[in-house]
Motif scaffolding. Structure first.
Motif, short mmCIF file in Angstrom:
data_model
loop_
_atom_site.label_atom_id
_atom_site.label_comp_id
_atom_site.label_asym_id
_atom_site.label_seq_id
_atom_site.Cartn_x
_atom_site.Cartn_y
_atom_site.Cartn_z
N UNK A 211 -6.94 3.49 8.30
CA UNK A 211 -8.41 2.98 7.86
C UNK A 211 -8.40 2.49 6.45
N UNK A 212 -8.68 1.19 6.18
CA UNK A 212 -8.99 1.02 4.72
C UNK A 212 -10.28 0.44 4.56
N UNK A 213 -10.66 1.23 3.21
CA UNK A 213 -11.93 0.92 2.88
C UNK A 213 -12.29 0.66 1.41
N UNK A 235 -5.68 9.60 12.32
CA UNK A 235 -5.91 8.09 11.47
C UNK A 235 -5.81 8.75 10.06
N UNK A 236 -5.15 7.72 9.07
CA UNK A 236 -4.89 7.76 7.65
C UNK A 236 -5.95 6.86 7.22
N UNK A 237 -6.42 7.45 6.00
CA UNK A 237 -7.48 6.79 5.32
C UNK A 237 -7.00 6.33 3.82
N UNK A 238 -7.43 4.99 3.30
CA UNK A 238 -7.19 4.69 2.06
C UNK A 238 -8.21 3.72 1.75
N UNK A 239 -8.93 4.44 0.55
CA UNK A 239 -9.92 3.83 -0.21
C UNK A 239 -9.49 3.09 -1.13
N UNK A 240 -9.65 1.78 -1.35
CA UNK A 240 -9.38 1.05 -2.74
C UNK A 240 -10.51 0.63 -3.51
N UNK A 241 -10.44 0.66 -4.85
CA UNK A 241 -11.70 -0.07 -5.79
C UNK A 241 -11.84 -1.45 -5.34
N UNK A 248 -8.14 -10.14 -0.42
CA UNK A 248 -8.14 -11.16 -1.35
C UNK A 248 -8.42 -10.69 -2.80
N UNK A 249 -9.17 -9.68 -2.69
CA UNK A 249 -9.77 -8.90 -4.14
C UNK A 249 -8.81 -8.08 -4.55
N UNK A 250 -8.12 -7.50 -3.74
CA UNK A 250 -7.10 -6.50 -4.03
C UNK A 250 -5.79 -6.68 -3.29
N UNK A 251 -5.09 -7.79 -3.22
CA UNK A 251 -4.17 -8.31 -2.49
C UNK A 251 -2.92 -7.40 -2.60
N UNK A 252 -2.39 -7.27 -3.78
CA UNK A 252 -1.31 -6.18 -3.84
C UNK A 252 -1.33 -4.95 -3.24
N UNK A 253 -2.57 -4.17 -3.56
CA UNK A 253 -2.92 -2.92 -2.91
C UNK A 253 -2.99 -2.90 -1.59
N UNK A 254 -3.83 -4.00 -0.95
CA UNK A 254 -4.01 -4.23 0.49
C UNK A 254 -2.59 -4.28 1.15
N UNK A 255 -1.79 -5.17 0.92
CA UNK A 255 -0.47 -5.43 1.37
C UNK A 255 0.27 -4.35 1.27
N UNK A 256 0.52 -3.53 0.25
CA UNK A 256 1.23 -2.26 -0.07
C UNK A 256 0.75 -1.26 1.09
N UNK A 257 -0.69 -1.15 1.19
CA UNK A 257 -1.03 -0.21 2.09
C UNK A 257 -0.69 -0.63 3.64
#
Length: 265
Positions: A211-213, A235-241, A248-257
C-alpha cells in the motif's frame, strides 16, 4: 510506439489497451485514476517493461474505450479486467492500481484471487463517503458544458501547489486527460466509487500487498492507506511525501517502492 488495441467486454463495451514488453515476462497490469487514460503511466512504462510485460487499459468511459450510458460499478470495472486477461490468455498478473485503479485492484484480489499475483494499491481507499458527495459531483459534471473548472479542481486535488504555481508539462498533460474524458464516463465512474464499500471484505485478500500513500493526499488520505494496510493481512505500507499522483510527483521513490516489492522474496 506501442499500438492501442481493443477488446469487447461481455456487455458489448469496447475497452482500449496497450501491451508493452516481451511475451516471456511476467505480466504487470497498471490501472488508472478516474478522469485519466492509460497514458498516466507513460513515465513508468519504459522502466517497468524491462522486467515485465506491462498491460495498460482505459476504463470504460475514459480514453479510447467506449462510454456506455448509466452508472458503472466496481464489480463491472473489475470484470472488465478479468475479461481482458481472458482475451489475452493471461492466467495471472501482478496488479498496480492508483486511485480508482486501487479500488479495482482490491475488488479483484477479493473476488478473483487466483488471477492476482502481487498487489499494489496506491493513493486509494476502501470507502469514500458519504454517497451524497458523489451524487453532487455526478449532477455537476453532467450539467456542465465546459469541463475546464472540473479539470482545475482535479489538478488542485492531484498535485502540490509548487507544481501548479507556473507552467508545468506534467500538469498540462493530466489536465488534458481530464478535459478529454466524456462527462458521462466520469459520472459513471463516480457512481461506481459512490456505491463501493470494501472496508470489511479486503480482510479476505491473500495476495502479497503493498500500500502506497501520499502524506499530503487531499482525496485518498494517508489515513485511508493506513486503514487498508492494517486490514489486509501482511500488507506493507509506504507513505511518501506527496499528494495524489505519486507516480509522476515522486517518480523515483514510487518506482523504487514498486520494483522492490515485486522482486522481494
Amino acid at each position: 510506439m506501442t499500438e492501442t488495441r481493443h477488446f469487447t467486454a461481455g456487455d458489448g463495451c469496447r475497452i482500449a489497451y496497450q501491451l508493452t514488453g516481451g511475451a516471456d515476462r511476467p505480466v504487470l497490469v497498471l490501472s488508472n485514476s478516474i478522469a485519466t487514460s492509460l497514458h498516466m503511466w507513460d513515465g513508468q512504462v519504459q522502466t517497468l517493461s524491462e522486467a515485465y510485460r506491462v498491460l495498460r487499459y482505459d476504463f470504460r468511459g475514459h480514453g479510447k474505450s467506449d462510454t456506455p450510458a448509466g452508472a458503472y460499478s466496481v464489480d463491472r470495472l473489475g470484470r472488465d479486467v478479468i475479461e481482458l486477461l481472458d482475451s489475452l490468455e493471461i492466467k495471472q498478473a501482478h496488479f498496480c492500481g492508483l486511485s480508482m485503479g486501487g479500488w479495482v485492484g482490491q475488488w479483484l484480489a477479493v473476488h478473483a484471487p487466483d488471477r492476482i499475483g502481487r498487489l499494489i494499491l496506491s493513493n486509494t481507499a476502501a470507502y469514500l463517503g458519504p454517497p451524497s458527495n458523489f451524487d453532487a459531483q455526478i449532477r455537476a459534471v453532467l450539467a456542465v458544458k465546459d469541463m475546464a473548472d472540473t479539470a482545475d479542481q482535479f489538478m488542485r486535488n492531484w498535485f502540490p501547489a509548487s507544481m501548479l504555481a507556473g507552467p508545468n508539462e506534467i500538469v498540462d498533460t493530466f489536465r488534458a486527460m481530464v478535459l478529454a474524458t466524456p462527462p458521462r464516463g466520469l459520472a459513471g465512474c463516480f457512481a461506481a466509487l459512490r456505491d463501493c464499500d470494501l472496508r470489511r471484505t479486503i480482510a479476505l485478500i491473500k495476495a502479497p500487498t503493498l500500500v502506497i500513500g501520499g502524506i499530503d493526499d487531499k482525496v485518498t488520505l494517508a489515513s485511508h492507506s493506513e486503514e487498508i494496510a492494517a486490514t489486509i493481512p501482511g500488507a506493507r505500507l509506504v507513505l511518501l511525501p506527496g499528494v495524489h499522483m505519486l507516480n509522476v510527483e515522486r517518480p523515483a521513490e514510487f518506482l523504487d517502492a514498486v520494483t522492490r516489492f515485486l522482486t522481494a522474496a
